[in-house]
Design a protein around this motif. Structure first.
Motif, PDB file in Angstrom:
ATOM      1  N   ARG A 263     -70.663  13.114  28.157  1.00 13.35           N
ATOM      2  CA  ARG A 263     -69.842  12.256  27.301  1.00 13.35           C
ATOM      3  C   ARG A 263     -68.434  12.164  27.848  1.00 13.35           C
ATOM      4  NH1 ARG A 263     -72.011  12.108  21.560  1.00 13.35           N
ATOM      5  NH2 ARG A 263     -74.050  13.001  21.828  1.00 13.35           N
ATOM      6  N   ARG A 264     -67.884  10.957  27.775  1.00 13.13           N
ATOM      7  CA  ARG A 264     -66.482  10.775  28.152  1.00 13.13           C
ATOM      8  C   ARG A 264     -65.623  11.222  26.981  1.00 13.13           C
ATOM      9  NH1 ARG A 264     -66.634   4.640  29.831  1.00 13.13           N
ATOM     10  NH2 ARG A 264     -66.070   4.644  27.673  1.00 13.13           N
ATOM     11  N   ASN A 265     -64.569  11.911  27.279  1.00 12.90           N
ATOM     12  CA  ASN A 265     -63.652  12.356  26.229  1.00 12.90           C
ATOM     13  C   ASN A 265     -62.538  11.345  26.043  1.00 12.90           C
ATOM     14  OD1 ASN A 265     -65.017  14.742  25.736  1.00 12.90           O
ATOM     15  ND2 ASN A 265     -63.949  15.805  27.383  1.00 12.90           N
ATOM     16  N   GLY A 266     -61.977  11.323  24.846  1.00 15.05           N
ATOM     17  CA  GLY A 266     -60.776  10.555  24.605  1.00 15.05           C
ATOM     18  C   GLY A 266     -60.956   9.184  23.997  1.00 15.05           C
ATOM     19  N   TRP A 267     -62.163   8.671  23.861  1.00 19.12           N
ATOM     20  CA  TRP A 267     -62.296   7.335  23.282  1.00 19.12           C
ATOM     21  C   TRP A 267     -62.640   7.439  21.806  1.00 19.12           C
ATOM     22  CZ3 TRP A 267     -66.645   5.249  21.026  1.00 19.12           C
ATOM     23  CH2 TRP A 267     -67.835   5.943  21.199  1.00 19.12           C
ATOM     24  N   THR A 268     -62.276   6.407  21.069  1.00 15.16           N
ATOM     25  CA  THR A 268     -62.583   6.333  19.640  1.00 15.16           C
ATOM     26  C   THR A 268     -63.061   4.930  19.310  1.00 15.16           C
ATOM     27  OG1 THR A 268     -60.343   5.672  19.051  1.00 15.16           O
ATOM     28  CG2 THR A 268     -60.800   8.036  19.056  1.00 15.16           C
ATOM     29  N   PHE A 269     -63.656   4.756  18.141  1.00 13.24           N
ATOM     30  CA  PHE A 269     -64.169   3.459  17.739  1.00 13.24           C
ATOM     31  C   PHE A 269     -63.072   2.483  17.330  1.00 13.24           C
ATOM     32  CE2 PHE A 269     -68.132   5.814  17.246  1.00 13.24           C
ATOM     33  CZ  PHE A 269     -69.001   4.952  17.879  1.00 13.24           C
ATOM     34  N   LEU A 270     -62.014   2.975  16.763  1.00 12.16           N
ATOM     35  CA  LEU A 270     -60.953   2.097  16.285  1.00 12.16           C
ATOM     36  C   LEU A 270     -59.788   2.057  17.273  1.00 12.16           C
ATOM     37  CD1 LEU A 270     -60.790   3.084  12.514  1.00 12.16           C
ATOM     38  CD2 LEU A 270     -61.978   1.146  13.551  1.00 12.16           C
ATOM     39  N   THR A 271     -59.187   0.898  17.417  1.00  8.91           N
ATOM     40  CA  THR A 271     -57.998   0.758  18.251  1.00  8.91           C
ATOM     41  C   THR A 271     -56.785   1.252  17.480  1.00  8.91           C
ATOM     42  OG1 THR A 271     -57.456  -1.444  17.435  1.00  8.91           O
ATOM     43  CG2 THR A 271     -58.959  -1.312  19.343  1.00  8.91           C
ATOM     44  N   ASN A 272     -55.673   1.416  18.174  1.00 12.74           N
ATOM     45  CA  ASN A 272     -54.429   1.792  17.504  1.00 12.74           C
ATOM     46  C   ASN A 272     -54.003   0.707  16.522  1.00 12.74           C
ATOM     47  OD1 ASN A 272     -54.276   4.216  18.875  1.00 12.74           O
ATOM     48  ND2 ASN A 272     -52.986   3.398  20.493  1.00 12.74           N
ATOM     49  N   HIS A 273     -54.238  -0.555  16.856  1.00  9.16           N
ATOM     50  CA  HIS A 273     -53.900  -1.644  15.938  1.00  9.16           C
ATOM     51  C   HIS A 273     -54.691  -1.509  14.637  1.00  9.16           C
ATOM     52  CE1 HIS A 273     -51.892  -3.387  19.373  1.00  9.16           C
ATOM     53  NE2 HIS A 273     -51.458  -4.394  18.633  1.00  9.16           N
ATOM     54  N   ALA A 274     -55.971  -1.184  14.745  1.00  5.64           N
ATOM     55  CA  ALA A 274     -56.793  -1.010  13.547  1.00  5.64           C
ATOM     56  C   ALA A 274     -56.306   0.181  12.730  1.00  5.64           C
ATOM     57  CB  ALA A 274     -58.263  -0.823  13.935  1.00  5.64           C
ATOM     58  N   ARG A 275     -55.974   1.273  13.386  1.00  2.00           N
ATOM     59  CA  ARG A 275     -55.495   2.462  12.666  1.00  2.00           C
ATOM     60  C   ARG A 275     -54.204   2.173  11.898  1.00  2.00           C
ATOM     61  NH1 ARG A 275     -56.990   4.897  17.257  1.00  2.00           N
ATOM     62  NH2 ARG A 275     -58.919   6.038  17.047  1.00  2.00           N
ATOM     63  N   VAL A 276     -53.286   1.465  12.547  1.00  3.02           N
ATOM     64  CA  VAL A 276     -52.017   1.131  11.894  1.00  3.02           C
ATOM     65  C   VAL A 276     -52.288   0.213  10.697  1.00  3.02           C
ATOM     66  CG1 VAL A 276     -49.841  -0.126  12.188  1.00  3.02           C
ATOM     67  CG2 VAL A 276     -50.582   1.524  13.921  1.00  3.02           C
ATOM     68  N   LEU A 277     -53.146  -0.768  10.872  1.00  2.80           N
ATOM     69  CA  LEU A 277     -53.449  -1.679   9.773  1.00  2.80           C
ATOM     70  C   LEU A 277     -54.131  -0.955   8.613  1.00  2.80           C
ATOM     71  CD1 LEU A 277     -53.068  -4.649   9.066  1.00  2.80           C
ATOM     72  CD2 LEU A 277     -55.370  -5.076   9.950  1.00  2.80           C
ATOM     73  N   VAL A 278     -55.014  -0.028   8.906  1.00  3.89           N
ATOM     74  CA  VAL A 278     -55.661   0.771   7.855  1.00  3.89           C
ATOM     75  C   VAL A 278     -54.624   1.616   7.119  1.00  3.89           C
ATOM     76  CG1 VAL A 278     -57.254   2.696   7.423  1.00  3.89           C
ATOM     77  CG2 VAL A 278     -57.971   0.785   8.866  1.00  3.89           C
ATOM     78  N   ALA A 279     -53.705   2.233   7.844  1.00  2.00           N
ATOM     79  CA  ALA A 279     -52.661   3.049   7.212  1.00  2.00           C
ATOM     80  C   ALA A 279     -51.815   2.198   6.273  1.00  2.00           C
ATOM     81  CB  ALA A 279     -51.781   3.712   8.273  1.00  2.00           C
ATOM     82  N   ILE A 280     -51.485   0.992   6.696  1.00  2.00           N
ATOM     83  CA  ILE A 280     -50.686   0.093   5.857  1.00  2.00           C
ATOM     84  C   ILE A 280     -51.499  -0.382   4.661  1.00  2.00           C
ATOM     85  CG2 ILE A 280     -49.602  -2.188   5.805  1.00  2.00           C
ATOM     86  CD1 ILE A 280     -48.633  -1.564   8.710  1.00  2.00           C
TER      87      ILE A 280
END
Length: 130
Positions: free
Chosen positions: A9-26
């Protein structure tokens, strides 16, 4: 034999982008400070500011001043940008990850003065008197 699901497995990847994370937080907290988004998302404040600017420029987010703070409103009809998801609104993903979107035109119900509203997450709707 290694499969794509159980092999190296490659380390460090996630399903959500930083843009998605910021929008979810807001979406979770429309009055959240950029500093708090940065901490929650593991980003710098400068990166969060750039993402918020991107989201505003592309019509996903509106910002208004509320005293000394900013208040954000997610555009309810905004659609995903990638052609594979372009026909779908982001509201469904945000509702799943952050709860239903609220609009500023809909005031929150006032808590009855004779009772203490139950504001503990996961314990249903606040009680109201008839």
């Amino acid at each position: 034999m290694e499969s794509e699901h159980t092999g190296h497995r490659r380390n460090g990847w996630t399903f959500l982008t930083n843009h998605a994370r910021v929008l979810v937080a807001i979406a979770r907290d429309p009055g959240i400070r950029l500093r708090d988004i940065a901490v929650d998302c593991g980003l710098t404040e400068r990166t969060v500011q750039a993402i918020v600017t991107d989201l505003q420029a592309d019509g996903y987010l509106n910002k208004t001043r509320d005293g000394r703070r900013n208040r954000y409103v997610v555009a309810p009809g905004a659609r995903f940008r990638h052609p594979a998801e372009a026909g779908h609104e982001i509201a469904g993903l945000l509702a799943y990850l952050a709860g239903p979107l609220t609009t500023p035109a809909t005031p929150a119900p006032a808590a009855p003065s004779a009772e203490v509203a139950n504001d503990t997450p996961g314990h249903g709707e606040p009680r109201t008197t008839a």
